[in-house]
Write a protein that holds these residues in place. Structure first.
Motif, PDB file in Angstrom:
ATOM      1  N   TRP A 242       0.864  -1.259   0.017  1.00  0.00           N
ATOM      2  CA  TRP A 242       0.029  -0.112   0.001  1.00  0.00           C
ATOM      3  C   TRP A 242       0.859   1.036  -0.077  1.00  0.00           C
ATOM      4  CZ3 TRP A 242      -0.488   3.675   3.904  1.00  0.00           C
ATOM      5  CH2 TRP A 242       0.202   3.451   5.163  1.00  0.00           C
ATOM      6  N   LYS A 243       1.945   1.068   0.718  1.00  0.00           N
ATOM      7  CA  LYS A 243       2.793   2.527   0.704  1.00  0.00           C
ATOM      8  C   LYS A 243       3.647   2.652  -0.622  1.00  0.00           C
ATOM      9  CE  LYS A 243       4.900   1.976   4.660  1.00  0.00           C
ATOM     10  NZ  LYS A 243       5.879   1.973   6.126  1.00  0.00           N
ATOM     11  N   LYS A 244       4.068   1.722  -1.319  1.00  0.00           N
ATOM     12  CA  LYS A 244       4.430   1.774  -2.680  1.00  0.00           C
ATOM     13  C   LYS A 244       3.658   2.304  -3.531  1.00  0.00           C
ATOM     14  CE  LYS A 244       8.103  -1.632  -1.241  1.00  0.00           C
ATOM     15  NZ  LYS A 244       7.336  -2.035   0.123  1.00  0.00           N
ATOM     16  N   TRP A 245       2.229   1.856  -3.450  1.00  0.00           N
ATOM     17  CA  TRP A 245       1.305   2.553  -4.332  1.00  0.00           C
ATOM     18  C   TRP A 245       0.727   3.834  -3.775  1.00  0.00           C
ATOM     19  CZ3 TRP A 245      -1.336  -2.952  -4.527  1.00  0.00           C
ATOM     20  CH2 TRP A 245      -0.430  -4.099  -5.644  1.00  0.00           C
ATOM     21  N   ASN A 246       1.315   4.387  -3.175  1.00  0.00           N
ATOM     22  CA  ASN A 246       0.932   5.690  -2.497  1.00  0.00           C
ATOM     23  C   ASN A 246      -0.261   5.646  -1.768  1.00  0.00           C
ATOM     24  OD1 ASN A 246       3.261   6.734  -3.948  1.00  0.00           O
ATOM     25  ND2 ASN A 246       2.023   6.746  -5.766  1.00  0.00           N
ATOM     26  N   GLY A 247      -0.685   4.627  -1.115  1.00  0.00           N
ATOM     27  CA  GLY A 247      -1.665   4.544  -0.196  1.00  0.00           C
ATOM     28  C   GLY A 247      -3.176   4.669  -0.848  1.00  0.00           C
ATOM     29  N   ASN A 248      -2.913   4.281  -2.098  1.00  0.00           N
ATOM     30  CA  ASN A 248      -4.338   4.606  -3.128  1.00  0.00           C
ATOM     31  C   ASN A 248      -5.351   3.376  -2.841  1.00  0.00           C
ATOM     32  OD1 ASN A 248      -6.234   5.012  -5.069  1.00  0.00           O
ATOM     33  ND2 ASN A 248      -4.669   4.647  -6.965  1.00  0.00           N
ATOM     34  N   SER A 249      -6.164   3.678  -2.181  1.00  0.00           N
ATOM     35  CA  SER A 249      -7.008   2.691  -1.733  1.00  0.00           C
ATOM     36  C   SER A 249      -8.158   2.208  -2.969  1.00  0.00           C
ATOM     37  CB  SER A 249      -7.777   3.203  -0.628  1.00  0.00           C
ATOM     38  OG  SER A 249      -8.663   4.191  -0.781  1.00  0.00           O
ATOM     39  N   ASP A 250      -8.110   3.149  -4.093  1.00  0.00           N
ATOM     40  CA  ASP A 250      -9.009   2.510  -5.021  1.00  0.00           C
ATOM     41  C   ASP A 250      -8.817   1.033  -5.642  1.00  0.00           C
ATOM     42  OD1 ASP A 250     -10.063   4.944  -5.117  1.00  0.00           O
ATOM     43  OD2 ASP A 250      -9.092   5.567  -6.852  1.00  0.00           O
ATOM     44  N   LYS A 251      -7.280   0.704  -5.567  1.00  0.00           N
ATOM     45  CA  LYS A 251      -7.083  -0.508  -5.808  1.00  0.00           C
ATOM     46  C   LYS A 251      -7.839  -1.615  -5.066  1.00  0.00           C
ATOM     47  CE  LYS A 251      -2.570   0.194  -7.763  1.00  0.00           C
ATOM     48  NZ  LYS A 251      -2.559   1.159  -7.720  1.00  0.00           N
ATOM     49  N   ILE A 252      -8.212  -1.441  -3.795  1.00  0.00           N
ATOM     50  CA  ILE A 252      -9.108  -2.317  -3.204  1.00  0.00           C
ATOM     51  C   ILE A 252     -10.238  -2.671  -3.787  1.00  0.00           C
ATOM     52  CG2 ILE A 252     -10.574  -2.391  -1.171  1.00  0.00           C
ATOM     53  CD1 ILE A 252      -7.696  -2.688  -0.380  1.00  0.00           C
ATOM     54  N   TYR A 253     -11.047  -1.849  -4.528  1.00  0.00           N
ATOM     55  CA  TYR A 253     -12.318  -2.047  -5.337  1.00  0.00           C
ATOM     56  C   TYR A 253     -11.858  -2.749  -6.576  1.00  0.00           C
ATOM     57  CZ  TYR A 253     -13.733   1.755  -2.490  1.00  0.00           C
ATOM     58  OH  TYR A 253     -14.112   2.532  -1.469  1.00  0.00           O
ATOM     59  N   LEU A 254     -10.638  -2.842  -7.051  1.00  0.00           N
ATOM     60  CA  LEU A 254     -10.509  -3.443  -8.147  1.00  0.00           C
ATOM     61  C   LEU A 254     -10.120  -5.092  -7.710  1.00  0.00           C
ATOM     62  CD1 LEU A 254      -8.915  -3.395 -11.189  1.00  0.00           C
ATOM     63  CD2 LEU A 254      -6.713  -3.235 -10.133  1.00  0.00           C
ATOM     64  N   PHE A 255      -9.673  -5.168  -6.359  1.00  0.00           N
ATOM     65  CA  PHE A 255      -9.364  -6.422  -5.983  1.00  0.00           C
ATOM     66  C   PHE A 255     -10.733  -7.224  -5.817  1.00  0.00           C
ATOM     67  CE2 PHE A 255      -4.820  -5.197  -4.332  1.00  0.00           C
ATOM     68  CZ  PHE A 255      -4.369  -5.259  -5.412  1.00  0.00           C
ATOM     69  N   HIS A 256     -11.562  -6.550  -5.198  1.00  0.00           N
ATOM     70  CA  HIS A 256     -13.083  -7.091  -4.846  1.00  0.00           C
ATOM     71  C   HIS A 256     -13.462  -7.362  -6.219  1.00  0.00           C
ATOM     72  CE1 HIS A 256     -13.580  -6.529  -0.655  1.00  0.00           C
ATOM     73  NE2 HIS A 256     -13.096  -5.490  -0.709  1.00  0.00           N
ATOM     74  N   GLY A 257     -13.343  -6.740  -7.210  1.00  0.00           N
ATOM     75  CA  GLY A 257     -14.007  -6.894  -8.666  1.00  0.00           C
ATOM     76  C   GLY A 257     -13.238  -8.262  -8.972  1.00  0.00           C
TER      77      GLY A 257
END
Lengths: 90, 241
Positions: free
Chosen positions: B124-139
């Motif tokens: 998460w830190k390397k991805w700049n704390g961008n939590s949008d990826k969480i939705y991608l993972f759920h999808g």
């Protein structure tokens, strides 16, 4: 100079309050923490929101900042938190 | 080619597995699931205080990963045990296929999202704390679960697992390469890599039961060992009893 992380700044703020007999005004606290005024405000409201500190008003109407029980617990467990984060590279 | 389906569908309550419900195979599966659920919940609750004090995102994703593991393994086999133990067979008699598909879907979804959260807790830190990826993972997890239930074809399953494996290896390698830690840190990646490999073997075991019949016990033992090792490290670091 190495940039301090968020947890480290939180620890520093809480430690300063503790070292000042658990009662300090916002202005000297800002001066000792050595961060910008804007960042200080953000940290202060976050610490209040997380219930790590509380604002106490004395008889003369002066506002002081004190640690809550959770704040003391944070300082006590800070080493464990940091070790855990490092261990699992979180 | 005759379609092959998941263990949850064919060996669930509708098939031969129902007759041998308390046989050695099912017993081993229940014990295995129980170990994984207990380890995962101990990790989740063991790190509760650290998260409540720090509100640190990495700890949050790490804890949630293990909560999802517990839910996934509950749906994998423990739910069958509870339904059978309390004699709630009406649901199963109604439609074993629907029940099997439903639990398979939930297992695939929750185990996939658990793995993605574990990766995210490190990245998460390397991805700049961008939590949008969480939705991608759920999808992505929903897609994997839907594919597993709808397309009951072994070739599709193999393809999916190879893709997942490559994805996981790539991410773990990227983390490993950028790690600032020495040998100690690399130990953790070895554990995570083993966890990811055994997650994929578990999925193959569920979707294509005949594939690993001989090595099933080995998969159970190795997977339990990895979870116990992670639990040991968590308890050691948190100072929990």
């Amino acid at each position: 100079m190495v940039k301090r992380g968020k947890l480290e700044i939180m620890r520093d703020i809480l430690r300063i309050i503790q070292e000042n007999h658990n009662s300090i005004k916002a202005t000297p606290l800002l001066r000792i923490t050595n961060i910008s005024s804007n960042r200080f405000k953000k940290y202060l409201s976050e610490l209040l929101e997380k219930n790590l500190i509380k604002e106490v008003v004395d008889k003369k109407g002066g506002k002081f900042i004190s640690l809550t029980d959770k704040g003391f617990k944070f300082l006590e467990r800070y080493g464990v938190i940091v070790n855990f984060i490092e261990e699992f590279e979180l | 080619m005759e379609p092959m389906t998941g263990r949850a569908i064919f060996e669930g309550f509708g098939g031969a597995g129902f007759r041998n419900l308390f046989g050695l195979g099912f017993g081993a599966e229940i014990i295995y699931s129980f170990i994984i659920i207990v380890c995962s919940l101990m990790i989740y609750f063991g790190t509760k205080e650290l998260y409540e004090l720090s509100s640190y995102k990495g700890i949050k994703y790490f804890r949630q990963a293990f909560l999802f593991f517990a839910i996934a393994y509950f749906f994998r086999s423990f739910i069958k045990f509870i339904l059978a133990y309390f004699n709630i067979r009406g649901i199963l008699a109604f439609s074993p296929w629907v029940f099997g598909s439903f639990t398979l879907f939930l297992f695939m979804y929750f185990s996939s999202i658990a793995i993605f959260y574990l990766l995210y807790s490190v990245m998460w830190k390397k991805w700049n704390g961008n939590s949008d990826k969480i939705y991608l993972f759920h999808g992505l997890a929903l897609f994997l679960a839907a594919i597993s239930v709808l397309l009951r074809n072994p070739l599709v399953y193999f393809g999916l697992n190879i893709l997942l494996f490559l994805f996981v290896v790539f991410v773990v390698y990227a983390i490993y390469k950028h790690s600032k830690k020495g040998i100690k840190g690399h130990n953790l990646y070895a554990i995570y890599l083993l966890l990811f490999i055994f997650w994929i073997l578990n999925i193959v075991d569920i979707l294509i039961p005949a594939f690993f019949q001989t090595f099933q016990l080995f998969i159970y033992l190795a997977s339990s060992g990895i979870f116990l090792l992670i639990l040991y490290r968590v308890l050691k670091k948190t100072g929990s009893n």
